[in-house]
Design a protein around this motif. Sequence first.
Motif, PDB file in Angstrom:
ATOM      1  N   ILE A 119     -20.034 -23.868 -20.561  1.00 39.84           N
ATOM      2  CA  ILE A 119     -20.498 -22.923 -19.540  1.00 39.84           C
ATOM      3  C   ILE A 119     -19.461 -21.818 -19.394  1.00 39.84           C
ATOM      4  O   ILE A 119     -18.314 -22.075 -19.025  1.00 39.84           O
ATOM      5  CB  ILE A 119     -20.733 -23.633 -18.199  1.00 39.84           C
ATOM      6  CG1 ILE A 119     -21.822 -24.695 -18.345  1.00 39.84           C
ATOM      7  CG2 ILE A 119     -21.127 -22.634 -17.119  1.00 39.84           C
ATOM      8  CD1 ILE A 119     -22.115 -25.468 -17.073  1.00 39.84           C
ATOM      9  N   SER A 120     -19.845 -20.596 -19.695  1.00 36.41           N
ATOM     10  CA  SER A 120     -18.930 -19.465 -19.605  1.00 36.41           C
ATOM     11  C   SER A 120     -18.625 -19.143 -18.142  1.00 36.41           C
ATOM     12  O   SER A 120     -19.325 -19.610 -17.217  1.00 36.41           O
ATOM     13  CB  SER A 120     -19.547 -18.235 -20.270  1.00 36.41           C
ATOM     14  OG  SER A 120     -20.686 -17.804 -19.530  1.00 36.41           O
ATOM     15  N   ASN A 121     -17.609 -18.345 -17.930  1.00 34.76           N
ATOM     16  CA  ASN A 121     -17.297 -17.907 -16.569  1.00 34.76           C
ATOM     17  C   ASN A 121     -18.480 -17.201 -15.929  1.00 34.76           C
ATOM     18  O   ASN A 121     -18.808 -17.425 -14.762  1.00 34.76           O
ATOM     19  CB  ASN A 121     -16.084 -16.968 -16.572  1.00 34.76           C
ATOM     20  CG  ASN A 121     -14.798 -17.667 -16.947  1.00 34.76           C
ATOM     21  OD1 ASN A 121     -14.683 -18.890 -16.822  1.00 34.76           O
ATOM     22  ND2 ASN A 121     -13.820 -16.902 -17.407  1.00 34.76           N
ATOM     23  N   LYS A 122     -19.131 -16.321 -16.694  1.00 36.86           N
ATOM     24  CA  LYS A 122     -20.263 -15.567 -16.155  1.00 36.86           C
ATOM     25  C   LYS A 122     -21.421 -16.492 -15.795  1.00 36.86           C
ATOM     26  O   LYS A 122     -22.041 -16.344 -14.745  1.00 36.86           O
ATOM     27  CB  LYS A 122     -20.736 -14.508 -17.142  1.00 36.86           C
ATOM     28  CG  LYS A 122     -21.837 -13.608 -16.563  1.00 36.86           C
ATOM     29  CD  LYS A 122     -22.248 -12.529 -17.524  1.00 36.86           C
ATOM     30  CE  LYS A 122     -23.232 -11.553 -16.863  1.00 36.86           C
ATOM     31  NZ  LYS A 122     -24.361 -12.219 -16.198  1.00 36.86           N
ATOM     32  N   LYS A 123     -21.708 -17.461 -16.664  1.00 41.13           N
ATOM     33  CA  LYS A 123     -22.808 -18.378 -16.399  1.00 41.13           C
ATOM     34  C   LYS A 123     -22.516 -19.215 -15.164  1.00 41.13           C
ATOM     35  O   LYS A 123     -23.396 -19.411 -14.314  1.00 41.13           O
ATOM     36  CB  LYS A 123     -23.025 -19.291 -17.612  1.00 41.13           C
ATOM     37  CG  LYS A 123     -24.159 -20.301 -17.430  1.00 41.13           C
ATOM     38  CD  LYS A 123     -25.496 -19.607 -17.252  1.00 41.13           C
ATOM     39  CE  LYS A 123     -26.640 -20.591 -17.175  1.00 41.13           C
ATOM     40  NZ  LYS A 123     -27.951 -19.923 -16.954  1.00 41.13           N
ATOM     41  N   LEU A 124     -21.289 -19.705 -15.041  1.00 42.98           N
ATOM     42  CA  LEU A 124     -20.925 -20.507 -13.879  1.00 42.98           C
ATOM     43  C   LEU A 124     -21.033 -19.678 -12.608  1.00 42.98           C
ATOM     44  O   LEU A 124     -21.551 -20.145 -11.587  1.00 42.98           O
ATOM     45  CB  LEU A 124     -19.507 -21.047 -14.048  1.00 42.98           C
ATOM     46  CG  LEU A 124     -18.962 -21.916 -12.913  1.00 42.98           C
ATOM     47  CD1 LEU A 124     -19.849 -23.139 -12.686  1.00 42.98           C
ATOM     48  CD2 LEU A 124     -17.532 -22.342 -13.207  1.00 42.98           C
ATOM     49  N   ALA A 125     -20.559 -18.437 -12.666  1.00 40.70           N
ATOM     50  CA  ALA A 125     -20.653 -17.560 -11.498  1.00 40.70           C
ATOM     51  C   ALA A 125     -22.115 -17.277 -11.150  1.00 40.70           C
ATOM     52  O   ALA A 125     -22.492 -17.263  -9.974  1.00 40.70           O
ATOM     53  CB  ALA A 125     -19.907 -16.256 -11.759  1.00 40.70           C
ATOM     54  N   ASP A 126     -22.943 -17.068 -12.174  1.00 40.60           N
ATOM     55  CA  ASP A 126     -24.364 -16.807 -11.934  1.00 40.60           C
ATOM     56  C   ASP A 126     -25.042 -17.997 -11.251  1.00 40.60           C
ATOM     57  O   ASP A 126     -25.938 -17.815 -10.416  1.00 40.60           O
ATOM     58  CB  ASP A 126     -25.081 -16.494 -13.245  1.00 40.60           C
ATOM     59  CG  ASP A 126     -24.729 -15.112 -13.787  1.00 40.60           C
ATOM     60  OD1 ASP A 126     -24.154 -14.302 -13.020  1.00 40.60           O
ATOM     61  OD2 ASP A 126     -25.018 -14.848 -14.972  1.00 40.60           O
ATOM     62  N   LEU A 127     -24.653 -19.221 -11.626  1.00 42.53           N
ATOM     63  CA  LEU A 127     -25.243 -20.405 -11.009  1.00 42.53           C
ATOM     64  C   LEU A 127     -25.013 -20.426  -9.508  1.00 42.53           C
ATOM     65  O   LEU A 127     -25.836 -20.937  -8.743  1.00 42.53           O
ATOM     66  CB  LEU A 127     -24.670 -21.683 -11.635  1.00 42.53           C
ATOM     67  CG  LEU A 127     -25.025 -21.972 -13.090  1.00 42.53           C
ATOM     68  CD1 LEU A 127     -24.336 -23.247 -13.568  1.00 42.53           C
ATOM     69  CD2 LEU A 127     -26.534 -22.095 -13.273  1.00 42.53           C
ATOM     70  N   ALA A 128     -23.877 -19.872  -9.082  1.00 43.82           N
ATOM     71  CA  ALA A 128     -23.543 -19.838  -7.660  1.00 43.82           C
ATOM     72  C   ALA A 128     -23.863 -18.496  -7.018  1.00 43.82           C
ATOM     73  O   ALA A 128     -23.498 -18.267  -5.865  1.00 43.82           O
ATOM     74  CB  ALA A 128     -22.062 -20.165  -7.465  1.00 43.82           C
TER      75      ALA A 128
END
Length: 225
Positions: A119-128
């Motif tokens: 999970i990339s930083n962007k994907k993790l941030a998008d999840l939240a």
Amino acid sequence: MAERANPGVALRRRLEALLGADPDEATPETIEQLVRDADVLGKNSISELAADIPSGGVVWGADALREVARSRGFDGFQDISGLAPGTLPQAGANSPAWLLGARVAKTLRAQLGLGATPISNKKLADLASVSERALLADVRDPDLSFVLDDEQSGCRLVLRPKRLPGRRFDLARLLGDRLMNPGSEKLFLATRSRTFRQKAQRSFAAELLAPFEEVSVLLKGMALT
């Protein structure tokens, strides 16, 4: 039994126990502050806050949390990636916290079609639903990671760790906490304590960011080389 039957007294006794104090031995000012904040932010959230204090946490009040959220936080968690209705795994009466957290993370990964991919930083941030800057920002040493969602501060995220891996882990913990504790709570905390809720968070974050089965396969491959 009489104390348990009185909601106000029962809450005070519970907070005293979480603070590591015997009945009537905790600092009265601390107990009264926690009781006041429980009315505003939620009893379960304040219980998590109290459990962190013996392990070095600061006695944060609602106003102090709002100020930290305003000055150091990031907007987010208003539209987090949830689970399909009716698919949230439930903890049985004797289920350990780590099992609940891992099950929720596996379910979320499956529903998002993530497979075993990192999970990339962007994907993790998008999840939240938070800016990636929340993971990459220069930290000014807040004492704990939390999400505060109330009328005065809006919905704000604060991350404690200075290093990126720690910030990723705490963001995943808070995401898991929101998923596993839906309802009217206004404060979500990632603390150093070892309550059921904190253990479930850590298990969720570990399984979300580094699925156990994939790590096990990787380690076996390394052992054979």
